[in-house]
Design an enzyme around this catalytic site. Structure first.
Site: not given
Ligand code: GLC
Length: 526
Positions: A19, A23, A198, A263
């Site tokens: 940071d 904040d 994602d 992912e």
């Molecule tokens: C993926 C991300 C996770 C998030 C989910 C929804 O799994 O790594 O952190 O909550 O997607 O976007």
């Protein structure tokens, strides 16, 4: 050759990294100042978790504008400064793209709610109630409860595989595809070298939104993870049609040099592999070891299955902002750290791109977060499933809040011991940090002779012997010495998780419990 061949990535969970403005929330200023740590460590790319404007219902994975920076993390100028500094240090920049859902605060969703006849209504998955007046099907949210929330104004439900503030986009709508192609182009034109995509396995959904088959009984007090696992996710996850989306992105200008890492959270080798190559994703993240207890024999078998399924390898990981930290999962303490490092040694012997999660290089165990300080929506639904322990601030030094912030950290957690900090470990060459760095340097140094997909040679259960070109990696995940027979010839030691002063080896050797070594073929005596 593409830039990600032989590369190692580093995941920055930006909220908790560094940071700069007091904040209590990490930001681009802090990240930029700390980038030299990544360069020193020897990684090649930095992946930054979502930093876009967001109400933070899921800490940034709920995006309200895909083309800007949330003020809490800085502004576009800060992003540019970060990207420039990264480039100057020789680091590639990867960002997290969240295409499965937007935030409910995104202007598209606001229009969709305000006017059911708007084009944006068709960006999302709205359906009338099912025959019983409840949700249209039996799909569940990963975060608990049904994957459907009622829009009282229209009497229709909208689909959300995660939080109700994360409505799912309808990827059968060509307009959604066009929007995201433009978003991908926006960031690649700004110099982004790759995307972590994602929930890449959930973008397209069953056309008829059929119920998922239930495979286990569902207790009324089941936690979100237990409830989710009670169904076979054949209609909401893992459809082949998601692949076309990535193919379209790869064929955008500059696409062939832009790394797409998905992912793909399918614990199924063949389905994951089918998303990769031939114009699809460059790599899928590997999750094979993430949701299971420590099991040396099972782990080696699992790794081997995945490694042998894909010549290009995977984006190898055992850690992320979504999982308990590996040393904790693997039994804790020094043993947990050694186990994690032995697996990492295998990752480094394989094609693909391993990813370090911030703090993994320190051998960090989970941070401690008391129930009253929980921030994660999953943790709020079920404390023990929460992801906060992996998200506690990065411990830089022994000062207040371990040097993460001069303010009050957004996530209150126990102070890390001096030996867990970057500062301390950097000053101690016998630390985990130096060993980890040495492993990454070994991977880089041997890249020219570490060729081919890696051949898994015969070895006892829980022990792996992988030959890749002239590089031989032996890993013994068990608690007993493991005897292995090396391929013919002499083998010179290059790396040892136990820091042993090993001689040139040949024939049969004993690999000590929970340790791994890297050897190279020694020149023949002639
Ligand atoms: C993926 C991300 C996770 C998030 C989910 C929804 O799994 O790594 O952190 O909550 O997607 O976007």
């Amino acid at each position: 050759m593409q830039w990600w061949n032989n590369a190692v990535g580093y995941e920055v969970y930006i909220r908790s990294f560094a940071d700069s403005d007091g904040d209590g929330v990490g930001d681009f200023g802090g990240l930029t100042e700390r980038l030299d740590h990544l360069a020193w460590l020897g990684v090649d790319a930095v992946w930054v978790t979502p930093f876009y404007p967001s109400p933070q219902a899921d800490f940034g994975y709920d995006v309200a504008d895909y083309r800007d920076v949330d003020p809490v993390y800085g502004d576009m100028e800060d992003f540019r400064r970060f990207a420039t500094r990264a480039r100057d240090l020789g680091l590639k920049v990867m960002i997290d793209l969240v295409p499965n859902h937007t935030s409910s605060e995104h202007p598209w969703f606001r229009s969709a709610l305000a006017d059911p006849d708007s084009p944006e209504r068709g960006y999302y998955i709205f359906r009338p109630p099912g025959p019983d007046g409840g949700p249209p099907n039996n799909w569940l949210s990963h975060f608990g409860g049904p994957a459907w929330t009622l829009d009282p104004a229209s009497g229709e439900y909208y689909c959300h595989l995660f939080h109700r503030m994360q409505p799912d986009l309808d990827w059968s709508n060509p307009a959604v595809r066009r929007e995201f192609e433009e978003i991908v182009e926006f960031w690649t034109e700004l110099g982004v070298d790759g995307f972590r995509i994602d929930v890449a396995h959930a973008l397209t959904k069953d056309h008829d939104l059929r119920d998922n088959p239930q495979i286990l009984p569902l207790a009324s007090d089941a936690t979100p993870n237990q409830a989710f696992s009670a169904f076979e996710h054949v209609h909401d996850l893992g459809l082949d049609s998601s692949r076309e989306i990535f193919e379209a992105w790869k064929s955008l200008p500059g696409g062939s040099d832009t790394l797409l890492v998905g992912e793909v959270y399918l614990v199924d080798v063949d389905r994951s592999t089918s998303y990769m190559g031939d114009g699809g994703l460059d790599l899928c993240l590997f999750f094979g070891l993430n949701r299971r207890p420590w099991d040396p024999v099972g782990f080696v078998d699992e790794l081997r299955d995945w490694a042998e399924a894909s010549k290009r390898g995977f984006a190898w990981t055992i850690a992320s902002h979504d999982e308990n930290r590996p040393p904790t999962r693997f039994g804790g303490g020094e043993a947990g750290r050694r186990r994690a490092l032995s697996i990492w040694t295998l990752f480094c012997s394989l094609p693909g791109m391993p990813f370090v999660y911030q703090g993994e290089e320190l051998g960090l165990e989970d941070g401690s977060v008391e129930p009253e300080h929980v921030q994660d929506p999953v943790g709020k639904a079920a404390y023990h499933e929460g992801r906060d322990p992996a998200r506690t601030p990065m411990p830089w030094d022994t000062g207040p809040d371990n040097g993460f912030t001069t303010g009050a950290p957004w996530l209150t957690s126990g102070t890390r011991a001096p030996a867990e900090t970057v500062q301390h470990q950097k000053e101690h060459p016998d630390s985990h940090l130096w060993l980890f760095r040495d492993l990454l340097a070994t991977r880089k140094r041997l890249a020219p002779i570490r060729t081919g997909p890696g051949r898994w040679l015969p070895a006892p259960p829980g022990v792996a012997v992988v030959l890749s070109g002239e590089v031989l990696t032996v890993a013994n995940l068990t608690d007993d010495p493991g005897g292995v027979v090396l391929p013919p010839g002499d083998w010179s030691p290059e790396f040892d998780t136990a820091r042993g002063d090993n001689p040139v080896a040949s024939g049969r050797i004993e690999v000590p419990p929970t340790s791994a070594r890297v050897y190279v073929a020694a020149p023949s005596p002639l």
